[in-house]
Design a protein around this motif. Structure first.
Motif, PDB file in Angstrom:
ATOM      1  N   MET A   1     -15.087  80.353  48.953  1.00 20.18           N
ATOM      2  CA  MET A   1     -16.112  81.314  49.550  1.00 20.18           C
ATOM      3  C   MET A   1     -17.021  81.586  48.419  1.00 20.18           C
ATOM      4  N   GLY A   2     -18.246  81.775  48.533  1.00 24.16           N
ATOM      5  CA  GLY A   2     -19.352  82.026  47.601  1.00 24.16           C
ATOM      6  C   GLY A   2     -19.764  83.246  47.477  1.00 24.16           C
ATOM      7  N   ASN A   3     -20.577  83.788  46.946  1.00 22.61           N
ATOM      8  CA  ASN A   3     -21.301  85.016  47.054  1.00 22.61           C
ATOM      9  C   ASN A   3     -21.739  85.349  48.330  1.00 22.61           C
ATOM     10  N   PRO A   4     -22.239  86.524  48.769  1.00 23.81           N
ATOM     11  CA  PRO A   4     -22.702  86.814  49.966  1.00 23.81           C
ATOM     12  C   PRO A   4     -24.165  86.158  50.091  1.00 23.81           C
ATOM     13  N   MET A   5     -24.549  85.754  51.230  1.00 24.73           N
ATOM     14  CA  MET A   5     -25.976  85.298  51.408  1.00 24.73           C
ATOM     15  C   MET A   5     -26.924  86.715  51.624  1.00 24.73           C
ATOM     16  N   LYS A   6     -28.259  86.747  51.155  1.00 25.83           N
ATOM     17  CA  LYS A   6     -28.955  87.664  51.812  1.00 25.83           C
ATOM     18  C   LYS A   6     -29.721  87.303  52.857  1.00 25.83           C
ATOM     19  N   ILE A   7     -29.499  87.853  53.951  1.00 27.97           N
ATOM     20  CA  ILE A   7     -30.314  87.496  55.134  1.00 27.97           C
ATOM     21  C   ILE A   7     -31.164  88.742  55.666  1.00 27.97           C
ATOM     22  N   ARG A   8     -32.518  88.201  55.974  1.00 25.67           N
ATOM     23  CA  ARG A   8     -33.418  89.218  56.500  1.00 25.67           C
ATOM     24  C   ARG A   8     -33.962  88.749  57.845  1.00 25.67           C
ATOM     25  N   ALA A   9     -34.029  89.523  58.807  1.00 27.82           N
ATOM     26  CA  ALA A   9     -34.564  88.885  59.992  1.00 27.82           C
ATOM     27  C   ALA A   9     -35.242  90.158  60.635  1.00 27.82           C
ATOM     28  N   ALA A  10     -36.660  89.687  60.974  1.00 24.57           N
ATOM     29  CA  ALA A  10     -37.771  90.716  61.372  1.00 24.57           C
ATOM     30  C   ALA A  10     -38.108  90.421  62.667  1.00 24.57           C
ATOM     31  N   SER A  11     -38.242  91.275  63.746  1.00 25.73           N
ATOM     32  CA  SER A  11     -38.854  90.566  65.046  1.00 25.73           C
ATOM     33  C   SER A  11     -40.329  91.318  65.076  1.00 25.73           C
ATOM     34  N   ASP A  13     -43.815  90.693  67.667  1.00 19.68           N
ATOM     35  CA  ASP A  13     -44.431  90.226  68.932  1.00 19.68           C
ATOM     36  C   ASP A  13     -43.514  89.136  69.513  1.00 19.68           C
ATOM     37  N   GLY A  14     -42.387  89.182  69.903  1.00 22.49           N
ATOM     38  CA  GLY A  14     -41.280  88.247  70.482  1.00 22.49           C
ATOM     39  C   GLY A  14     -41.096  87.273  69.646  1.00 22.49           C
ATOM     40  N   VAL A  15     -41.454  87.211  68.359  1.00 24.26           N
ATOM     41  CA  VAL A  15     -41.005  86.011  67.494  1.00 24.26           C
ATOM     42  C   VAL A  15     -40.259  86.607  66.288  1.00 24.26           C
ATOM     43  N   THR A  16     -39.052  86.095  66.210  1.00 26.42           N
ATOM     44  CA  THR A  16     -38.050  86.719  65.165  1.00 26.42           C
ATOM     45  C   THR A  16     -38.280  85.756  63.727  1.00 26.42           C
ATOM     46  N   GLU A  17     -38.523  86.058  62.592  1.00 26.64           N
ATOM     47  CA  GLU A  17     -38.603  85.490  61.465  1.00 26.64           C
ATOM     48  C   GLU A  17     -37.199  85.842  60.544  1.00 26.64           C
ATOM     49  N   VAL A  18     -36.725  84.641  60.062  1.00 25.75           N
ATOM     50  CA  VAL A  18     -35.266  84.918  59.460  1.00 25.75           C
ATOM     51  C   VAL A  18     -35.511  84.348  58.221  1.00 25.75           C
ATOM     52  N   LYS A  19     -35.081  85.060  57.042  1.00 23.77           N
ATOM     53  CA  LYS A  19     -35.283  84.505  55.858  1.00 23.77           C
ATOM     54  C   LYS A  19     -33.932  84.673  55.233  1.00 23.77           C
ATOM     55  N   VAL A  20     -33.412  83.522  54.427  1.00 22.48           N
ATOM     56  CA  VAL A  20     -32.138  83.550  54.167  1.00 22.48           C
ATOM     57  C   VAL A  20     -32.191  82.957  52.751  1.00 22.48           C
ATOM     58  N   LEU A  21     -31.428  83.844  51.761  1.00 25.79           N
ATOM     59  CA  LEU A  21     -31.251  83.155  50.447  1.00 25.79           C
ATOM     60  C   LEU A  21     -29.744  83.280  50.067  1.00 25.79           C
ATOM     61  N   VAL A  22     -29.332  81.838  50.096  1.00 24.39           N
ATOM     62  CA  VAL A  22     -27.985  81.545  49.614  1.00 24.39           C
ATOM     63  C   VAL A  22     -27.669  81.627  48.343  1.00 24.39           C
ATOM     64  N   SER A  23     -26.587  81.978  47.998  1.00 22.45           N
ATOM     65  CA  SER A  23     -26.068  81.851  46.557  1.00 22.45           C
ATOM     66  C   SER A  23     -24.995  80.750  46.357  1.00 22.45           C
ATOM     67  N   HIS A  24     -25.708  79.562  45.627  1.00 21.79           N
ATOM     68  CA  HIS A  24     -24.902  78.135  45.670  1.00 21.79           C
ATOM     69  C   HIS A  24     -25.512  77.473  44.372  1.00 21.79           C
ATOM     70  N   GLU A  25     -24.774  76.963  43.567  1.00 25.74           N
ATOM     71  CA  GLU A  25     -25.081  76.194  42.418  1.00 25.74           C
ATOM     72  C   GLU A  25     -26.015  74.767  42.769  1.00 25.74           C
ATOM     73  N   MET A  26     -25.731  74.313  43.719  1.00 25.88           N
ATOM     74  CA  MET A  26     -26.432  73.118  44.160  1.00 25.88           C
ATOM     75  C   MET A  26     -26.578  72.020  42.975  1.00 25.88           C
ATOM     76  N   GLU A  27     -25.407  71.788  42.531  1.00 24.87           N
ATOM     77  CA  GLU A  27     -25.371  70.684  41.352  1.00 24.87           C
ATOM     78  C   GLU A  27     -25.873  69.452  41.941  1.00 24.87           C
ATOM     79  N   THR A  28     -26.562  68.548  41.486  1.00 26.80           N
ATOM     80  CA  THR A  28     -27.113  67.357  42.192  1.00 26.80           C
ATOM     81  C   THR A  28     -26.145  66.088  41.971  1.00 26.80           C
ATOM     82  N   GLY A  29     -25.558  66.173  40.970  1.00 27.73           N
ATOM     83  CA  GLY A  29     -24.404  64.713  40.662  1.00 27.73           C
ATOM     84  C   GLY A  29     -25.463  63.992  39.788  1.00 27.73           C
TER      85      GLY A  29
END
Lengths: 103, 155
Positions: A1-11, A13-29
């Motif tokens: 289990m990594g650190n919590p994600m930051k999630i923002r969602a705003a609605s 005019d009938g459209v919801t925009e979601v923004k997600v910031l994930v906490s992860h190292e993303m090591e390429t190899g």
């Protein structure tokens, strides 16, 4: 289990925009450490976003997505207070799920 | 003091939570997290990647937009967005031609989700970025060159 994600969602005019910031190292190899040994890849492979029970986005990531991945997308529908759930899974079998309410 | 005990507690509750989620049907293996297309992500060249994604032929389209900076100072964090006005877009992928593996990310968009995604990618060097969009079963592409000035060479 990594650190919590930051999630923002705003609605708006009938459209919801979601923004997600994930906490992860993303090591390429591809990187080598000081001793010259290759640092094994460690990255998120799959990320799924849901609005209630409905899947609104499925994404497959490769190692070339930046460290601490950011993702923004929009979907039709969604009302204030609805729940957005985002889950990811990485190539080591680790996973995490976080949720947020639409503003 | 007793750090090990903390760790055990943490991992224990984590596993239990996962188990509960699985039992409740929230996470069903193979559904919520579909199979990761290893072949596509392992492919080195653009052509191999497209083949692994099952793309037979693509058409350049003005209705697909790739957004990003003209010059990226830091190749580790390059903001890239793909938007399209094409109807019934079911898939969007971001490919970086000169990266060791071309495919950066692919997205499956169910009905109701707009063809408009933004993310951040790593770029090893100045390269063309391709946006691949599947609309009504056909594949469309658009491209944009992003110059990377990592190391301060001035591009």
């Amino acid at each position: 289990m990594g650190n919590p994600m930051k999630i923002r969602a705003a609605s708006k005019d009938g459209v919801t925009e979601v923004k997600v910031l994930v906490s992860h190292e993303m090591e390429t190899g591809q990187r080598k450490d000081a001793a010259g040994a290759i640092v094994p890849g460690w990255f998120i492979t799959e990320l799924v976003a849901k609005h209630g029970d409905k899947v609104v986005l499925t994404s497959d990531f490769g190692p070339s997505v930046s460290k601490n991945p950011y993702l923004a997308f929009k979907f039709k529908g969604g009302a204030k207070g609805d729940k957005i759930t985002v889950s990811w899974k990485d190539n080591k079998g680790d996973s995490r799920t976080d949720e947020a309410a639409i503003n | 003091m007793n750090n090990q005990r903390r760790t055990v507690l943490k991992s224990g509750s984590g596993a239990a939570l996962l188990g509960m989620l699985a039992a409740a049907g929230i996470i069903t293996p193979g559904m919520a997290l579909a199979d990761w297309n290893k072949a596509a992500f392992d492919a080195k060249s653009m052509a191999d990647t497209l083949k692994a994604l099952g793309v037979a032929g693509t058409t350049d389209s003005k209705d697909v937009q790739v957004t990003g900076p003209d010059i990226a100072e830091n190749g580790a964090v390059v903001p890239v967005g793909v938007a399209s006005t094409l109807p019934n877009v079911t898939m969007v992928a971001i490919l970086i031609e000169k990266n060791p593996n071309a495919l950066a990310a692919s997205f499956v968009l169910p009905e109701g989700t707009e063809a408009n995604v933004q993310t951040r990618v790593k770029m090893g060097q100045t390269s063309n970025i391709y946006a691949l969009v599947k609309s009504d079963g056909k594949f469309f592409m658009a491209t944009k060159e992003i110059k990377v000035t990592l190391g301060g060479c001035g591009g």
